[in-house]
Design a protein around this motif. Sequence first.
Motif, PDB file in Angstrom:
ATOM      1  N   CYS A 113      27.024 -58.841-111.319  1.00  0.00           N
ATOM      2  CA  CYS A 113      28.118 -59.377-112.130  1.00  0.00           C
ATOM      3  C   CYS A 113      29.192 -60.013-111.245  1.00  0.00           C
ATOM      4  CB  CYS A 113      28.715 -58.288-113.010  1.00  0.00           C
ATOM      5  SG  CYS A 113      29.369 -56.856-112.088  1.00  0.00           S
ATOM      6  N   HIS A 146      32.062 -53.362-114.046  1.00  0.00           N
ATOM      7  CA  HIS A 146      31.694 -54.749-114.346  1.00  0.00           C
ATOM      8  C   HIS A 146      32.795 -55.694-113.868  1.00  0.00           C
ATOM      9  CE1 HIS A 146      29.587 -57.956-116.395  1.00  0.00           C
ATOM     10  NE2 HIS A 146      30.621 -58.229-117.178  1.00  0.00           N
ATOM     11  N   THR A 203      28.013 -63.157-116.947  1.00  0.00           N
ATOM     12  CA  THR A 203      26.861 -62.266-116.763  1.00  0.00           C
ATOM     13  C   THR A 203      26.027 -62.202-118.034  1.00  0.00           C
ATOM     14  OG1 THR A 203      28.093 -60.932-115.164  1.00  0.00           O
ATOM     15  CG2 THR A 203      26.161 -59.913-116.178  1.00  0.00           C
ATOM     16  N   PHE A 204      26.705 -62.227-119.171  1.00  0.00           N
ATOM     17  CA  PHE A 204      26.007 -62.115-120.455  1.00  0.00           C
ATOM     18  C   PHE A 204      25.966 -63.440-121.209  1.00  0.00           C
ATOM     19  CE2 PHE A 204      27.895 -57.918-119.519  1.00  0.00           C
ATOM     20  CZ  PHE A 204      26.702 -57.234-119.292  1.00  0.00           C
ATOM     21  N   TYR A 208      20.797 -61.556-123.148  1.00  0.00           N
ATOM     22  CA  TYR A 208      21.331 -60.926-121.927  1.00  0.00           C
ATOM     23  C   TYR A 208      22.106 -59.664-122.267  1.00  0.00           C
ATOM     24  CZ  TYR A 208      20.395 -65.636-120.117  1.00  0.00           C
ATOM     25  OH  TYR A 208      19.803 -66.819-119.786  1.00  0.00           O
ATOM     26  N   TYR A 267      20.765 -55.376-121.790  1.00  0.00           N
ATOM     27  CA  TYR A 267      21.492 -54.596-120.799  1.00  0.00           C
ATOM     28  C   TYR A 267      21.305 -53.115-121.094  1.00  0.00           C
ATOM     29  CZ  TYR A 267      25.196 -53.870-117.335  1.00  0.00           C
ATOM     30  OH  TYR A 267      25.910 -53.516-116.222  1.00  0.00           O
ATOM     31  N   TYR A 268      21.317 -52.286-120.043  1.00  0.00           N
ATOM     32  CA  TYR A 268      20.991 -50.868-120.211  1.00  0.00           C
ATOM     33  C   TYR A 268      21.990 -50.110-121.064  1.00  0.00           C
ATOM     34  CZ  TYR A 268      24.482 -49.714-116.626  1.00  0.00           C
ATOM     35  OH  TYR A 268      25.646 -49.557-115.924  1.00  0.00           O
ATOM     36  N   PRO A 311      27.366 -53.713-123.465  1.00  0.00           N
ATOM     37  CA  PRO A 311      28.331 -54.338-122.554  1.00  0.00           C
ATOM     38  C   PRO A 311      29.781 -54.246-123.013  1.00  0.00           C
ATOM     39  CG  PRO A 311      26.417 -55.746-122.838  1.00  0.00           C
ATOM     40  CD  PRO A 311      26.292 -54.642-123.846  1.00  0.00           C
TER      41      PRO A 311
END
Length: 761
Positions: free
Chosen positions: A558, A589, A608-609, A651, A655-656, A659
């Motif tokens: 990120c 982040h 990032t997303f 995206y 993500y895990y 976000p």
Amino acid sequence: MKPQAKSSTGLKVTEAIRRIHVRRVVCLAFALLGFALFQGFTAQAQILATVIAPANGATNVDPGAAISWNAVSDAQAYYVYVGTAVGQSNVYDSGSISTTITSITPTGLQTNTLYYLRLWTEINGSWGSHYVDTTFTTGYGTAHLSNPLNGATNTDPFAPLTWNSVPTATSYTLNVGSNPGAADVFNSGPVTATSITVPGLQINTKYYATLYTQFSSGTQSSASTFTTGTGLAHLITPANGATNVVPGSTFTWNSVSNAQAYYLYIGTSVGSQNVYGSNAITATSVTPSNLALNTLYYARMWTEKSNIWSYVDSTFTTGSSGTITAAQLTSPANGATNVDPLAPFTWTTVANAQSYTLWVGTSAGSSNVYNSGPLTVTSQTVPGLQSNTKYYGRLFTQTSGGTAYSDSSFTSGLALAHLTYPAANATNVDPFQLFTWASISNASGYYLYVGTTPGATDVLNSGVLPATTTSYKVFGLVGGSTYYVTLFTYINSTHYKVASSFSTAPQPLPSDANAFRSNVQQQTGNVRLMTQGITSTPIAGTLLAQVMAASGHTSAFCTDYAETLAQLLYGQRITARVRAIVFDSNETHMTVEYWDPFLSYWFTADPTFGLVYWNNNTTTGMSVSDISAAAVAQNWNSIPVLYVTSNGEIYARNYYMDPILLYLNPLPLGQGVITQPQTNPPATYMKVHTTADVGTPGLWVFGFVNSTDSVTIQNDGAGSITLTPGKFTLYSHDTSLRNGWSITSAPSGLQILTINRYLYF
């Protein structure tokens, strides 16, 4: 020898023929042929130099323009007359001119005047009648330097530069530089005077001057060169023609590098010393004690060089009374030690001061280190000061009534880095230009703070910078704002700081608000698409790849996406800054905020997303703080999300964790350290599970009571895993566990957790 016009030999032959009887004409012809040959006659006509400029009969000729002619192969020399009648040299007489020269600039020509020009060519050792006559009429022309003349050598670097007055000119501008057309030495700005003293001219140096003449209809220029010598001493105070000089004030003059001595006369007539004579001295100031009030005096400033005395004359008039207050150095203070040799000198303001002059030397009253020349500011950086050295300062205050000075001394210490851009107290600073500073030889590193209050880091906290770094790109500066800088120099394991401030220039609004926001959205999407597909592997040659290479990353983080977007926007003169946000210390982040000049507000773009927190329909968005507040209130529907790539939400969804929860705790601007307890604890956003859920595959988090606790897990088929609390938190990292995992060792109070998803599913 100066050429003289002669009657031609041809006329003498004609006269002889007229007087001889016709019967002897043949014999006479042979005799005269021999005479003619003896006199230098040839069968061919002589080729003479002819005037190229000004053309014969030309009008409106610049009085300062050069006269030029063609070269003649047989010429031995040239000679130019300019006069007010044919063949006269009462205006200008060039003297014999080498054949290597085919142009000269005559002096003394007046405006709007008819002149007669005679150009001589010397051939076979004789000027004979080898000349060409032309005429021209001058106009107003453009200004040309009259002192020093073009090409002059041994020019006095302390004497004023002067030029001719042009009646129709509105102003003049003089540039002096180290190469043609440059102004890196001096730029006068528009002036109406026809002389100016150029400070800082070095001795034995070639300079290039460009003198501009401004008219209501436009601008013309004349260029010239000159080379300085060592010069003569000139009175600095009182200046030539000064009035209301206070009796008892100090007289000062410039130092001349190779001077043996100086001598000042003051008298009631030119060149006399019936009032004061200093005797031969090596100092550069004296204080005459016997000047009367309301009196015109004549000063003669002598300089001895190579055992020869030369002088410069000036005048001044004393006033009726008065005293002079001398400005005092405030930094460095008198007697100060460990003074930063790169720090600017500052002094008090004197209300009636016309100028100040600062001397710095290695002995009291000397200026062998620095002589500022007249200044109108109250601060000055002195170049060339060494570390750990004692110096003496003398600060002169020049007023209409005379000069006074104050003395001080100081001892320098370590040299510290100072910003060279933006300079201390600078205004109209470009917010999109690199910050720069000078390299310090013994520094092991630097550290840069920028904030909106003194000492603050709410714009930038650079962290430690290598000693090789002398510039930095500062993101997040808004036009029309004041900022404060602290630049640290790391020397011998100690940080030394230099503080300064500056104001940025107001920035023009972009032409269209929608186009501006669309551009930000496009650049945000472009950054995310600088990877191969939806992976984190960069496409070679992209800015993202360059940023990752600089940070040593092979897979994009990120931090890489945020830095890339900030650089892209900076390059388009869009103010942006990188923000650090955390769920807890394990889940952190980096995102970006950009400044919307139409709404005067910060809004969020998260490359990032591949999204921005903005609603195009309502033209509203959210800053990082706004998103955090919505997350704390769990007001998820209030958060506007706009995907800016063709991959949409993929995206964020892949993500895990959700976000949006990363925005729970924004770090204060310029702060890179996560502290406990966090303002908004993450526990609310996690689900607590019972041991009945152990063995279910997925992403799991474990909560501990103590920072020293640990849990051991048998991850089916993948061996044993031991998890502990992360730094600054009592939670473990989010860990992927396989179907059938089990706990083999657990501390008291262990929590089995998963992180909830609210916005991105």
